[in-house]
Design a protein around this motif. Structure first.
Motif, mmCIF file in Angstrom:
data_model
loop_
_atom_site.group_PDB
_atom_site.id
_atom_site.type_symbol
_atom_site.label_atom_id
_atom_site.label_comp_id
_atom_site.label_asym_id
_atom_site.label_seq_id
_atom_site.Cartn_x
_atom_site.Cartn_y
_atom_site.Cartn_z
ATOM 1 N N UNK A 1 0.837 -1.213 0.000
ATOM 2 C CA UNK A 1 0.000 0.000 0.000
ATOM 3 C C UNK A 1 0.872 1.263 0.000
ATOM 4 N N UNK A 2 1.566 1.462 -1.074
ATOM 5 C CA UNK A 2 2.464 2.628 -1.163
ATOM 6 C C UNK A 2 1.704 3.928 -0.967
ATOM 7 N N UNK A 3 0.489 3.969 -1.484
ATOM 8 C CA UNK A 3 -0.281 5.214 -1.400
ATOM 9 C C UNK A 3 -0.573 5.597 0.063
ATOM 10 N N UNK A 4 -0.772 4.593 0.930
ATOM 11 C CA UNK A 4 -1.015 4.888 2.353
ATOM 12 C C UNK A 4 0.254 5.437 3.009
ATOM 13 N N UNK A 5 1.398 4.860 2.644
ATOM 14 C CA UNK A 5 2.687 5.360 3.157
ATOM 15 C C UNK A 5 2.881 6.820 2.752
ATOM 16 N N UNK A 6 2.619 7.118 1.500
ATOM 17 C CA UNK A 6 2.810 8.489 1.002
ATOM 18 C C UNK A 6 1.860 9.448 1.711
ATOM 19 N N UNK A 7 0.601 9.053 1.820
ATOM 20 C CA UNK A 7 -0.370 9.938 2.489
ATOM 21 C C UNK A 7 0.024 10.198 3.937
ATOM 22 N N UNK A 8 0.548 9.184 4.612
ATOM 23 C CA UNK A 8 0.954 9.355 6.018
ATOM 24 C C UNK A 8 2.271 10.116 6.161
ATOM 25 N N UNK A 9 3.113 10.042 5.147
ATOM 26 C CA UNK A 9 4.415 10.715 5.207
ATOM 27 C C UNK A 9 4.270 12.224 5.408
ATOM 28 N N UNK A 10 3.206 12.791 4.881
ATOM 29 C CA UNK A 10 3.024 14.245 5.026
ATOM 30 C C UNK A 10 2.944 14.664 6.491
ATOM 31 N N UNK A 11 2.543 13.733 7.369
ATOM 32 C CA UNK A 11 2.459 14.041 8.799
ATOM 33 C C UNK A 11 3.824 14.298 9.424
ATOM 34 N N UNK A 12 4.883 13.799 8.813
ATOM 35 C CA UNK A 12 6.207 13.892 9.452
ATOM 36 C C UNK A 12 7.182 14.775 8.669
ATOM 37 N N UNK A 13 6.684 15.485 7.677
ATOM 38 C CA UNK A 13 7.592 16.335 6.888
ATOM 39 C C UNK A 13 8.105 17.503 7.740
ATOM 40 N N UNK A 14 9.406 17.701 7.673
ATOM 41 C CA UNK A 14 10.062 18.795 8.393
ATOM 42 C C UNK A 14 10.188 19.991 7.443
ATOM 43 N N UNK A 15 9.221 20.880 7.511
ATOM 44 C CA UNK A 15 9.203 22.008 6.578
ATOM 45 C C UNK A 15 10.303 23.025 6.863
ATOM 46 N N UNK A 16 10.793 23.053 8.096
ATOM 47 C CA UNK A 16 11.934 23.945 8.389
ATOM 48 C C UNK A 16 13.153 23.512 7.585
ATOM 49 N N UNK A 17 13.367 22.208 7.542
ATOM 50 C CA UNK A 17 14.503 21.706 6.779
ATOM 51 C C UNK A 17 14.298 21.941 5.274
ATOM 52 N N UNK A 18 13.081 21.667 4.791
ATOM 53 C CA UNK A 18 12.788 21.911 3.371
ATOM 54 C C UNK A 18 13.037 23.383 3.030
ATOM 55 N N UNK A 19 12.661 24.257 3.936
ATOM 56 C CA UNK A 19 12.872 25.690 3.696
ATOM 57 C C UNK A 19 14.361 26.029 3.667
ATOM 58 N N UNK A 20 15.148 25.360 4.512
ATOM 59 C CA UNK A 20 16.594 25.623 4.487
ATOM 60 C C UNK A 20 17.210 25.118 3.183
ATOM 61 N N UNK A 21 16.656 24.043 2.631
ATOM 62 C CA UNK A 21 17.133 23.583 1.319
ATOM 63 C C UNK A 21 16.721 24.586 0.235
ATOM 64 N N UNK A 22 15.484 25.060 0.328
ATOM 65 C CA UNK A 22 14.990 26.049 -0.638
ATOM 66 C C UNK A 22 15.867 27.304 -0.616
ATOM 67 N N UNK A 23 16.223 27.735 0.601
ATOM 68 C CA UNK A 23 17.038 28.954 0.737
ATOM 69 C C UNK A 23 18.524 28.712 0.481
ATOM 70 N N UNK A 24 18.853 27.450 0.228
ATOM 71 C CA UNK A 24 20.241 27.071 -0.015
ATOM 72 C C UNK A 24 21.149 27.369 1.182
ATOM 73 N N UNK A 25 20.604 27.196 2.370
ATOM 74 C CA UNK A 25 21.423 27.342 3.565
ATOM 75 C C UNK A 25 21.758 25.968 4.139
ATOM 76 N N UNK A 26 21.344 24.910 3.441
ATOM 77 C CA UNK A 26 21.698 23.548 3.848
ATOM 78 C C UNK A 26 22.363 22.867 2.666
ATOM 79 N N UNK A 27 23.065 21.768 2.956
ATOM 80 C CA UNK A 27 23.707 21.047 1.865
ATOM 81 C C UNK A 27 23.032 19.698 1.668
#
Ligand SMILES: [Fe+2]
Length: 242
Positions: A216-242
């Motif tokens: 059930x890959x679709x269930x894994x994907x739907x649940x993954x959104x609960x644990x996304x670290x948007x602070x880290x994603x934002x640091x990647x977007x801002x290119x302040x992370x490697x």
């Protein structure tokens, strides 16, 4: 000692105490978990406990995924590249150097190491959140709403045939795009169909979800959104992370 190295040592010390570096530190949070280049490739410690992402991602999967699969990429990489890699480069720079002439084993294991290092930091325990600030603005400019983006990303991830990764990238024209790569390739590599800097990364190899979700890959994907670290994603977007 350079400031980057000093920050790295500081963050490593914090990480060893189980303390996640906050935004208030000079160094971006990602550097806590992706070590500075050294003599050898190193498995970054998980930035949380194995069971911290329950019930969305189970403890046993995290143990196997981090301690066995990712460790395996690191070990193979060290055995394969002894003295042949430019260890002064960041992992991202090393991935940019992967091209058609790179051996498949180095391509797979270097990609596996970089991709998983990003993936661990891409998650965090807690409640589902949504991006904010500059990243939300950029997502809305490209995909209309965050929900539209989420739907499109989930659909692309669900449709990957076999093993691979789904990414949100910032391409060379500073445009956000959803893209996918097979196996352990990533959008930094020279031959990627759509090149860019990763902002969001989702592992859709079966080893990332099969113990809990089976097919059930679709269930894994739907649940993954609960644990996304948007602070880290934002640091990647801002290119302040490697
Ligand atoms: Fe994986």
């Amino acid at each position: 000692m350079g400031s980057s190295r000093r920050d790295f040592l500081k963050n490593t010390a914090l990480a060893s105490l189980g303390i996640v570096a906050s935004k208030s530190l000079a160094s971006p949070i990602a550097e806590t978990f992706i070590p500075d280049p050294g003599e050898k490739f190193v498995l970054p410690p998980l930035p949380y406990a194995y069971d911290a992402l329950e019930p969305f991602i189970d403890k046993e999967t995290m143990q196997l995924h981090h301690d066995k699969h990712h460790q395996g990429y690191v070990d193979k990489l060290n055995a394969l590249t002894k003295g042949t890699m430019n260890m002064a480069q960041s992992r991202a720079e090393q991935c940019r150097g992967v091209n058609e002439t790179t051996s498949a084993v180095i391509r797979n294991n270097l990609g596996g190491h970089y991709n998983h290092s990003v993936f661990w930091s891409m998650m965090r325990p807690g409640k589902e959140a949504a991006p904010t600030g500059v990243l939300l603005t950029a997502i809305e400019a490209e995909f209309k709403t965050y929900d539209d983006f989420k739907k499109a990303f989930s659909e692309r991830a669900t449709k990957i045939f076999g093993s691979g990764w789904c990414w949100l990238i910032l391409d060379e024209n500073n445009k956000l795009k959803i893209t996918t790569t097979a196996n352990q390739d990533n959008p930094l590599m020279a031959f990627a169909a759509e090149k860019g800097r990763p902002v969001l990364a989702l592992d859709v190899w079966e080893h990332a979800y099969y113990l809990k979700y089976q097919n059930r890959r679709v269930d894994y994907i739907n649940n993954w959104w609960n644990v996304v670290n948007w602070d880290y994603a934002t640091s990647l977007y801002n290119n302040t992370a490697r």
